[in-house]
Design a protein around this motif. Structure first.
Motif, PDB file in Angstrom:
ATOM      1  N   PHE A 110       0.782  -1.421   0.257  1.00  0.00           N
ATOM      2  CA  PHE A 110       0.109  -0.276   0.022  1.00  0.00           C
ATOM      3  C   PHE A 110       0.748   1.593   0.224  1.00  0.00           C
ATOM      4  N   SER A 111       2.086   1.150   0.901  1.00  0.00           N
ATOM      5  CA  SER A 111       3.018   2.351   0.936  1.00  0.00           C
ATOM      6  C   SER A 111       3.061   3.140  -1.267  1.00  0.00           C
ATOM      7  N   GLU A 112       3.594   1.621  -2.130  1.00  0.00           N
ATOM      8  CA  GLU A 112       3.733   2.370  -3.031  1.00  0.00           C
ATOM      9  C   GLU A 112       2.591   2.218  -4.324  1.00  0.00           C
ATOM     10  N   ASP A 113       1.206   1.620  -3.182  1.00  0.00           N
ATOM     11  CA  ASP A 113       0.376   1.836  -4.533  1.00  0.00           C
ATOM     12  C   ASP A 113      -0.954   1.344  -3.619  1.00  0.00           C
ATOM     13  N   TYR A 114      -1.549   2.396  -3.664  1.00  0.00           N
ATOM     14  CA  TYR A 114      -2.771   3.118  -3.128  1.00  0.00           C
ATOM     15  C   TYR A 114      -4.089   2.265  -3.668  1.00  0.00           C
ATOM     16  N   ASN A 115      -3.611   1.735  -4.674  1.00  0.00           N
ATOM     17  CA  ASN A 115      -5.036   0.285  -5.105  1.00  0.00           C
ATOM     18  C   ASN A 115      -4.336  -1.072  -4.540  1.00  0.00           C
ATOM     19  N   ALA A 116      -3.590  -0.785  -3.400  1.00  0.00           N
ATOM     20  CA  ALA A 116      -3.048  -2.735  -2.989  1.00  0.00           C
ATOM     21  C   ALA A 116      -4.260  -2.901  -2.498  1.00  0.00           C
ATOM     22  N   GLU A 117      -4.590  -4.263  -2.195  1.00  0.00           N
ATOM     23  CA  GLU A 117      -5.693  -4.498  -1.575  1.00  0.00           C
ATOM     24  C   GLU A 117      -5.131  -5.616  -0.520  1.00  0.00           C
ATOM     25  N   VAL A 118      -5.815  -5.729   0.794  1.00  0.00           N
ATOM     26  CA  VAL A 118      -5.357  -7.125   2.236  1.00  0.00           C
ATOM     27  C   VAL A 118      -7.334  -7.169   2.527  1.00  0.00           C
ATOM     28  N   LEU A 119      -6.873  -8.358   2.628  1.00  0.00           N
ATOM     29  CA  LEU A 119      -7.794  -8.638   3.188  1.00  0.00           C
ATOM     30  C   LEU A 119      -7.605  -8.984   4.288  1.00  0.00           C
ATOM     31  N   TYR A 120      -8.539  -8.327   5.299  1.00  0.00           N
ATOM     32  CA  TYR A 120      -8.636  -8.010   7.280  1.00  0.00           C
ATOM     33  C   TYR A 120      -9.450  -9.380   7.163  1.00  0.00           C
TER      34      TYR A 120
END
Length: 376
Positions: A146-156
């Motif tokens: 997410f620090s490099e790409d604001y479109n990055a996804e993480v499932l929480y």
């Protein structure tokens, strides 16, 4: 370790992380529960997930903040994350984009731009804190992306723990505008300088703060008058000793089991002890004059001279980090550390040295100094 110390040293104890300690603290002896309620006035939370002692300081200090946070924005984002999680059920999954959308809509000063690197790094610090505190778990993905790409996804996945993070308040906190109003709301129905309330304020100061100074006349008189009862409780619950001087009182312990105590097993702590010792020597020689309340006001150049003395005498015995540090950076580190430990305070008219600073003295064994000189 005494169960009470575990409550003091940990924000909470989670059942899933340490079942043995959780059950030990959940079944806490009645006299300890009575002490927590009657002497400290703290709330002890116990449920099927955790045990938590809600510690409320008499004097909030910088060291009580979240150490991984570096910007006020981090705390704003944390509050927004907590509001987001409040609507989630236990074990419910959600995406990072769901969090960013919630924050973007509810951010108090307008929509937050996630294309800005600073904003993304702030959220990463908050989410890492939430992970460390077990508010959430990662089921899939890499937050660092997410620090490099604001479109990055993480499932929480929500754990349900976050709902116990903020303590309960007796009044609606939206009516308050300063932390003083929040703290003082506990004493709405009594005199802060009398009876049960004064006792709780004294215990909180001794158990959570570095020292109580004589300028707080009401509290200091109580300490001197009730010193034997205080000493008994401090021995029983902290395995420490109460030290009372003319204008200062503090609790001392004999080991490093406490994470936030002075001195620590750190080189910066050693350097500050050397500075305290040098200041005390100058007072004894009459080169510096104490005020009536045993404080000492010096200007910046005087402090610089004291620091320089320590550098010239001891620098070769310090760790590489501090041996190589420039004078200005070392000065900054020392002043910040001493301020955190209520040894010194920066003022417009100079630097105020508190009485506690003169009760400590650091020195290296003579054979270590001699050996160092022989190696030169």
């Amino acid at each position: 370790m005494i169960p009470f110390i575990n409550l003091m040293e940990n924000f909470w104890i989670l059942k899933d992380k340490d079942r043995e300690l959780y059950y030990e603290l959940k079944n806490l002896e009645r006299d300890t529960r009575d002490f927590i309620r009657e002497k400290l006035g703290f709330n002890l939370v116990t449920n099927q997930k955790l045990v938590k002692l809600e510690k409320v300081p008499e004097n909030p200090a910088a060291w009580m903040g979240i150490k991984s946070f570096i910007d006020p924005m981090d705390y704003v984002l944390l509050c927004l994350l907590l509001s987001f999680l409040e609507d989630k059920t236990n074990d419910e999954q959600f995406l990072l984009s769901h969090i960013t959308e919630h924050i973007q809509i509810n951010y108090p000063s307008g929509e937050l731009d996630w294309t800005v690197y600073h904003n993304r790094k702030s959220l990463i610090r908050v989410l890492n804190f939430a992970l460390n505190m077990s508010f959430i778990k990662i089921d899939d993905g890499d937050l660092d992306m997410f620090s490099e790409d604001y479109n990055a996804e993480v499932l929480y996945e929500n754990t349900g723990i976050s709902r116990y993070f903020i303590r309960s308040f007796s009044r609606q906190i939206t009516n308050f505008s300063t932390y003083d109003e929040i703290l003082n709301s506990e004493w709405l129905f009594g005199d802060e300088d009398k009876g049960i309330i004064r006792r709780m304020r004294v215990y909180r100061s001794l158990f959570l703060d570095v020292a109580v100074y004589g300028n707080n006349i009401s509290m200091f008189e109580y300490i001197k008058r009730q010193r034997h009862i205080l000493q008994s409780d401090i021995e029983k619950y902290l395995e420490g000793n109460l030290h009372i001087y003319k204008n200062a009182a503090f609790v001392a312990v004999d080991d490093y089991r406490y994470r936030n105590a002075f001195p620590e097993d750190k080189n910066l702590s050693d350097i500050c002890l050397l500075i305290c010792g040098t200041i005390a020597e100058k007072v004894q020689k009459g080169e510096l004059d104490l005020k009536a309340d045993d404080t000492l006001l010096i200007d910046g150049s005087c402090f610089d001279g004291i620091l320089q003395i320590c550098i010239e005498k001891y620098r070769e015995l310090w760790s590489k980090e501090y041996r190589l540090k420039s004078f200005n950076l070392l000065r900054q580190d020392v002043l910040e550390y001493m301020s955190l430990n209520k040894l010194i305070e920066s003022r417009e008219d100079g630097l105020l040295i508190f009485p506690l600073a003169l009760k400590f003295k650091g020195e290296y064994p003579q054979d270590v100094i001699v050996e160092d000189k022989e190696d030169e």
